[in-house]
Design a protein around this motif. Structure first.
Motif, PDB file in Angstrom:
ATOM      1  N   MET A 181       0.817  -1.207   0.000  1.00 58.29           N
ATOM      2  CA  MET A 181       0.000   0.000   0.000  1.00 58.29           C
ATOM      3  C   MET A 181       0.856   1.265   0.000  1.00 58.29           C
ATOM      4  SD  MET A 181      -3.267  -0.516  -0.270  1.00 58.29           S
ATOM      5  CE  MET A 181      -2.601  -1.520  -1.605  1.00 58.29           C
ATOM      6  N   ARG A 182       1.959   1.235   0.700  1.00 59.01           N
ATOM      7  CA  ARG A 182       2.844   2.403   0.720  1.00 59.01           C
ATOM      8  C   ARG A 182       3.478   2.650  -0.641  1.00 59.01           C
ATOM      9  NH1 ARG A 182       5.102  -0.013   6.168  1.00 59.01           N
ATOM     10  NH2 ARG A 182       3.564   0.817   7.635  1.00 59.01           N
ATOM     11  N   GLU A 183       3.486   1.624  -1.473  1.00 60.60           N
ATOM     12  CA  GLU A 183       4.001   1.774  -2.829  1.00 60.60           C
ATOM     13  C   GLU A 183       2.908   2.173  -3.809  1.00 60.60           C
ATOM     14  OE1 GLU A 183       5.618  -2.036  -3.626  1.00 60.60           O
ATOM     15  OE2 GLU A 183       7.437  -1.748  -2.407  1.00 60.60           O
ATOM     16  N   LYS A 184       1.713   1.572  -3.656  1.00 63.30           N
ATOM     17  CA  LYS A 184       0.640   1.792  -4.627  1.00 63.30           C
ATOM     18  C   LYS A 184      -0.137   3.087  -4.402  1.00 63.30           C
ATOM     19  CE  LYS A 184      -0.457  -2.900  -6.164  1.00 63.30           C
ATOM     20  NZ  LYS A 184      -1.537  -3.897  -6.351  1.00 63.30           N
ATOM     21  N   LEU A 185      -0.363   3.433  -3.152  1.00 63.01           N
ATOM     22  CA  LEU A 185      -1.202   4.599  -2.878  1.00 63.01           C
ATOM     23  C   LEU A 185      -0.609   5.910  -3.406  1.00 63.01           C
ATOM     24  CD1 LEU A 185      -2.684   3.879   0.669  1.00 63.01           C
ATOM     25  CD2 LEU A 185      -3.779   3.667  -1.566  1.00 63.01           C
ATOM     26  N   PRO A 186       0.706   6.158  -3.282  1.00 66.21           N
ATOM     27  CA  PRO A 186       1.244   7.400  -3.852  1.00 66.21           C
ATOM     28  C   PRO A 186       1.008   7.486  -5.363  1.00 66.21           C
ATOM     29  CG  PRO A 186       2.812   6.454  -2.315  1.00 66.21           C
ATOM     30  CD  PRO A 186       1.746   5.423  -2.519  1.00 66.21           C
ATOM     31  N   GLU A 187       1.118   6.360  -6.048  1.00 68.13           N
ATOM     32  CA  GLU A 187       0.892   6.352  -7.487  1.00 68.13           C
ATOM     33  C   GLU A 187      -0.555   6.703  -7.806  1.00 68.13           C
ATOM     34  OE1 GLU A 187       1.977   2.484  -8.805  1.00 68.13           O
ATOM     35  OE2 GLU A 187       4.079   2.662  -8.211  1.00 68.13           O
ATOM     36  N   TYR A 188      -1.477   6.096  -7.051  1.00 62.11           N
ATOM     37  CA  TYR A 188      -2.907   6.349  -7.284  1.00 62.11           C
ATOM     38  C   TYR A 188      -3.259   7.810  -7.004  1.00 62.11           C
ATOM     39  CZ  TYR A 188      -7.824   6.686  -5.956  1.00 62.11           C
ATOM     40  OH  TYR A 188      -9.119   7.105  -5.810  1.00 62.11           O
ATOM     41  N   ILE A 189      -2.805   8.334  -5.874  1.00 62.76           N
ATOM     42  CA  ILE A 189      -3.134   9.699  -5.488  1.00 62.76           C
ATOM     43  C   ILE A 189      -2.541  10.703  -6.467  1.00 62.76           C
ATOM     44  CG2 ILE A 189      -2.773  11.462  -3.715  1.00 62.76           C
ATOM     45  CD1 ILE A 189      -2.870   9.135  -1.656  1.00 62.76           C
ATOM     46  N   THR A 190      -1.292  10.496  -6.859  1.00 66.23           N
ATOM     47  CA  THR A 190      -0.643  11.393  -7.810  1.00 66.23           C
ATOM     48  C   THR A 190      -1.358  11.369  -9.157  1.00 66.23           C
ATOM     49  OG1 THR A 190       1.511  11.070  -6.745  1.00 66.23           O
ATOM     50  CG2 THR A 190       1.520  11.906  -9.008  1.00 66.23           C
ATOM     51  N   ARG A 191      -1.767  10.190  -9.588  1.00 66.32           N
ATOM     52  CA  ARG A 191      -2.470  10.057 -10.868  1.00 66.32           C
ATOM     53  C   ARG A 191      -3.810  10.782 -10.831  1.00 66.32           C
ATOM     54  NH1 ARG A 191      -2.312   5.045 -11.011  1.00 66.32           N
ATOM     55  NH2 ARG A 191      -4.410   4.520 -10.280  1.00 66.32           N
ATOM     56  N   GLU A 192      -4.551  10.635  -9.731  1.00 64.71           N
ATOM     57  CA  GLU A 192      -5.842  11.299  -9.612  1.00 64.71           C
ATOM     58  C   GLU A 192      -5.684  12.822  -9.581  1.00 64.71           C
ATOM     59  OE1 GLU A 192      -9.243   9.512  -9.197  1.00 64.71           O
ATOM     60  OE2 GLU A 192      -7.731   8.592 -10.502  1.00 64.71           O
ATOM     61  N   ARG A 193      -4.660  13.305  -8.905  1.00 66.00           N
ATOM     62  CA  ARG A 193      -4.449  14.755  -8.860  1.00 66.00           C
ATOM     63  C   ARG A 193      -4.089  15.290 -10.249  1.00 66.00           C
ATOM     64  NH1 ARG A 193      -0.775  16.906  -4.201  1.00 66.00           N
ATOM     65  NH2 ARG A 193       0.691  15.478  -5.179  1.00 66.00           N
ATOM     66  N   GLU A 194      -3.280  14.535 -10.975  1.00 61.55           N
ATOM     67  CA  GLU A 194      -2.900  14.967 -12.324  1.00 61.55           C
ATOM     68  C   GLU A 194      -4.108  15.009 -13.244  1.00 61.55           C
ATOM     69  OE1 GLU A 194       0.145  12.200 -13.365  1.00 61.55           O
ATOM     70  OE2 GLU A 194       1.743  13.352 -12.365  1.00 61.55           O
ATOM     71  N   ARG A 195      -5.034  14.056 -13.071  1.00 58.15           N
ATOM     72  CA  ARG A 195      -6.251  14.063 -13.875  1.00 58.15           C
ATOM     73  C   ARG A 195      -7.108  15.287 -13.570  1.00 58.15           C
ATOM     74  NH1 ARG A 195      -8.130   7.686 -13.307  1.00 58.15           N
ATOM     75  NH2 ARG A 195      -6.631   6.834 -14.819  1.00 58.15           N
ATOM     76  N   LEU A 196      -7.152  15.670 -12.312  1.00 59.36           N
ATOM     77  CA  LEU A 196      -7.906  16.858 -11.932  1.00 59.36           C
ATOM     78  C   LEU A 196      -7.290  18.118 -12.513  1.00 59.36           C
ATOM     79  CD1 LEU A 196     -10.133  18.258 -10.225  1.00 59.36           C
ATOM     80  CD2 LEU A 196      -8.512  18.293  -8.332  1.00 59.36           C
ATOM     81  N   THR A 197      -5.988  18.242 -12.404  1.00 59.35           N
ATOM     82  CA  THR A 197      -5.320  19.467 -12.872  1.00 59.35           C
ATOM     83  C   THR A 197      -5.273  19.548 -14.400  1.00 59.35           C
ATOM     84  OG1 THR A 197      -3.153  18.382 -12.609  1.00 59.35           O
ATOM     85  CG2 THR A 197      -3.937  19.740 -10.790  1.00 59.35           C
ATOM     86  N   ARG A 198      -5.460  18.432 -15.087  1.00 58.42           N
ATOM     87  CA  ARG A 198      -5.572  18.499 -16.547  1.00 58.42           C
ATOM     88  C   ARG A 198      -6.859  19.225 -16.954  1.00 58.42           C
ATOM     89  NH1 ARG A 198      -3.043  13.267 -16.971  1.00 58.42           N
ATOM     90  NH2 ARG A 198      -5.044  12.194 -16.954  1.00 58.42           N
ATOM     91  N   GLU A 199      -7.895  19.077 -16.127  1.00 53.21           N
ATOM     92  CA  GLU A 199      -9.152  19.756 -16.405  1.00 53.21           C
ATOM     93  C   GLU A 199      -9.153  21.192 -15.895  1.00 53.21           C
ATOM     94  OE1 GLU A 199     -11.388  18.413 -18.232  1.00 53.21           O
ATOM     95  OE2 GLU A 199     -10.510  16.409 -18.298  1.00 53.21           O
ATOM     96  N   MET A 200      -8.428  21.433 -14.800  1.00 51.45           N
ATOM     97  CA  MET A 200      -8.337  22.775 -14.211  1.00 51.45           C
ATOM     98  C   MET A 200      -6.868  23.062 -13.923  1.00 51.45           C
ATOM     99  SD  MET A 200     -11.648  22.551 -11.633  1.00 51.45           S
ATOM    100  CE  MET A 200     -11.719  20.753 -11.520  1.00 51.45           C
ATOM    101  N   SER A 201      -6.178  23.602 -14.914  1.00 54.91           N
ATOM    102  CA  SER A 201      -4.728  23.782 -14.813  1.00 54.91           C
ATOM    103  C   SER A 201      -4.329  24.724 -13.693  1.00 54.91           C
ATOM    104  CB  SER A 201      -4.171  24.291 -16.147  1.00 54.91           C
ATOM    105  OG  SER A 201      -4.792  25.525 -16.502  1.00 54.91           O
ATOM    106  N   TRP A 202      -5.248  25.581 -13.288  1.00 50.15           N
ATOM    107  CA  TRP A 202      -4.972  26.557 -12.229  1.00 50.15           C
ATOM    108  C   TRP A 202      -5.041  25.938 -10.836  1.00 50.15           C
ATOM    109  CZ3 TRP A 202      -9.193  26.536  -9.098  1.00 50.15           C
ATOM    110  CH2 TRP A 202     -10.391  26.094  -9.656  1.00 50.15           C
TER     111      TRP A 202
END
Length: 443
Positions: free
Chosen positions: A99-120
């Protein structure tokens, strides 16, 4: 100063009704200068991005990122158990490492998806229903400062909100901001040193836990702002916190409302919402903030979970005399515990212990105040306290009445604080067996 944070879950399958509700809410809130923190997941982000971008530019609104690690967590735990049948310790160790390996990847990916829609957007506040210490530590590791979604109890979940499933049994109650990972540090201090001084215990991460809806402990309707508006209790609940700012170093009030609910308010309901927001900003010591701003202020001003007490006055009609009678109730929390007191009783009627058992369900398990002896000598008041306990745990007693003329000169308890003219609160750490304490005050 009372910090006010308004959160709205901008997520729904019915996109047309969602956008309608969002527009209605934004129109009323922005009219009064109240910024909205919109809870968004990566599925809803493309739908609401245009509106949020405009409101960010014009009114300062911002998103928080909703995260759901439940499926990742449960799937991996099942895999770890199958790989280590009969060896629960090994299975858990393997599970946590993964989990300590997988969760950072998941969280970072989700944040990047959000900021692709709202770059600000620069989301540093997350929201979640399923949560635990591992998740909290990974959130901080990936740059988040706060986690929204802590409930007072399981029954506090708003059943009008379609995207909030049943709250986790392990979810700690909450009616204010706190540092969730501080409880384990407090437990270490209590067990090893018999104190709640976490400076002498292990360090804890400074990620802030944020309540789903602050007033969840005051009444059943507080998770449904529409109901609170219609029955006239929304302002009453808010005013309880306004009145409690006097004896708290820091106090916040977080409120959640679902856009789908706003879309069903009707004209009368919208007028009540407008009047309620006008009341909030009309109070001089209220400061509307985004959740990110509230967390920034909390981290700046509170190095540890700030002990917090809220006084509620309820009025009931006595059957014998048909006259109204006012009763006080006090809610208290710190890093290790939460207590609920009722005027006239020194012992708490409800205990939530975050440095050990979650809740003491049985009356048999509760500590017993066997001695409370105040003696006066000239200008000094000495209070001797004796409490029997079956375990090591945090505890507190409320000495009701106006004690503002007294000053603390000496004690061997954790804390003594004046709750306005209502009560003298004494915070203790109990050991198993007989506990004796002394508090000396000058008159």
């Amino acid at each position: 100063m009372l910090s006010y944070g308004l959160v709205s879950t901008a997520m729904a399958e019915d996109r047309e009704r969602l956008l309608e509700g969002m527009r209605l809410l934004a129109e009323v809130a922005h009219k009064h200068g109240i910024p909205i923190t919109w809870a968004v997941d990566t599925k809803s982000a493309p739908v609401v991005a245009k509106l949020l971008t405009a409101w960010h530019t014009e009114n300062g609104d911002a998103p928080l990122l909703m995260l759901d690690i439940r499926q990742i967590w449960e799937t991996n735990w099942e895999r770890a158990r199958n790989a280590n049948p009969g060896a629960s310790t090994e299975a858990m160790a393997s599970h946590l490492v993964t989990m300590r390996e997988k969760l950072p990847e998941y969280i970072t990916r989700e944040r990047e998806r959000l900021t692709r829609e709202m770059s600000w957007a620069e989301p540093n506040i997350a929201g979640a229903v399923f949560k635990n210490d591992t998740f909290l530590r990974v959130l901080e590791q990936t740059g988040f400062q706060g986690l929204w979604g802590y409930h007072w109890s399981q029954s506090d979940v708003d059943d009008t909100d379609p995207h909030v499933p049943e709250v986790e049994v392990s979810d700690r109650g909450g009616f204010g901001c706190f540092y969730p990972l501080e409880a384990s540090a407090s437990l270490d201090a209590i067990v090893t040193r018999g104190t709640t001084d976490v400076d002498s215990a292990q360090s804890f991460e400074k990620i802030v836990g944020i309540p789903y809806h602050t007033a969840g402990h005051l009444a059943e309707d507080t998770q449904n702002l529409r109901a609170a508006l219609l029955n006239g209790t929304a302002q009453q609940h808010y005013d309880i916190y306004v009145g409690s700012t006097a004896w708290n170093q820091w106090l916040g009030y977080v409120e959640h409302i679902d856009p789908l609910t706003v879309a069903h308010l009707g004209q009368e309901g919208l007028e009540r919402l407008d009047a309620y927001f006008a009341h909030i900003v009309g109070i001089q010591d209220t400061k509307p903030l985004l959740l990110s701003q509230m967390v920034d202020d909390y981290i700046k001003r509170c190095q540890k979970t700030e002990p917090t007490a809220v006084i509620e006055t309820s009025t009931e009609i006595q059957e014998e005399t048909a006259k109204p009678k006012s009763t006080l109730k006090m809610f208290y929390y710190d890093a290790a515990c939460e207590f609920t007191f009722v005027e006239g009783a020194m012992d708490p009627i409800e205990i939530k212990n975050y440095a050990g058992e979650r809740v003491l369900q049985s009356e048999v398990n509760k500590p017993v105040l066997t001695g409370f002896l105040p003696t006066r000598h000239r200008t000094q008041l000495h209070i001797a306290i004796v409490i029997e306990s079956m375990r090591t745990m945090p505890y507190g007693i409320a000495v009701w009445g106006d004690h503002e003329g007294l000053q603390l000169t000496e004690s061997d308890v954790d804390d003594v604080r004046w709750i306005g003219e209502h009560s003298l609160f004494i915070r203790l750490t109990l050991q198993s067996g007989k506990n004796e304490f002394s508090v000396k005050l000058t008159i």
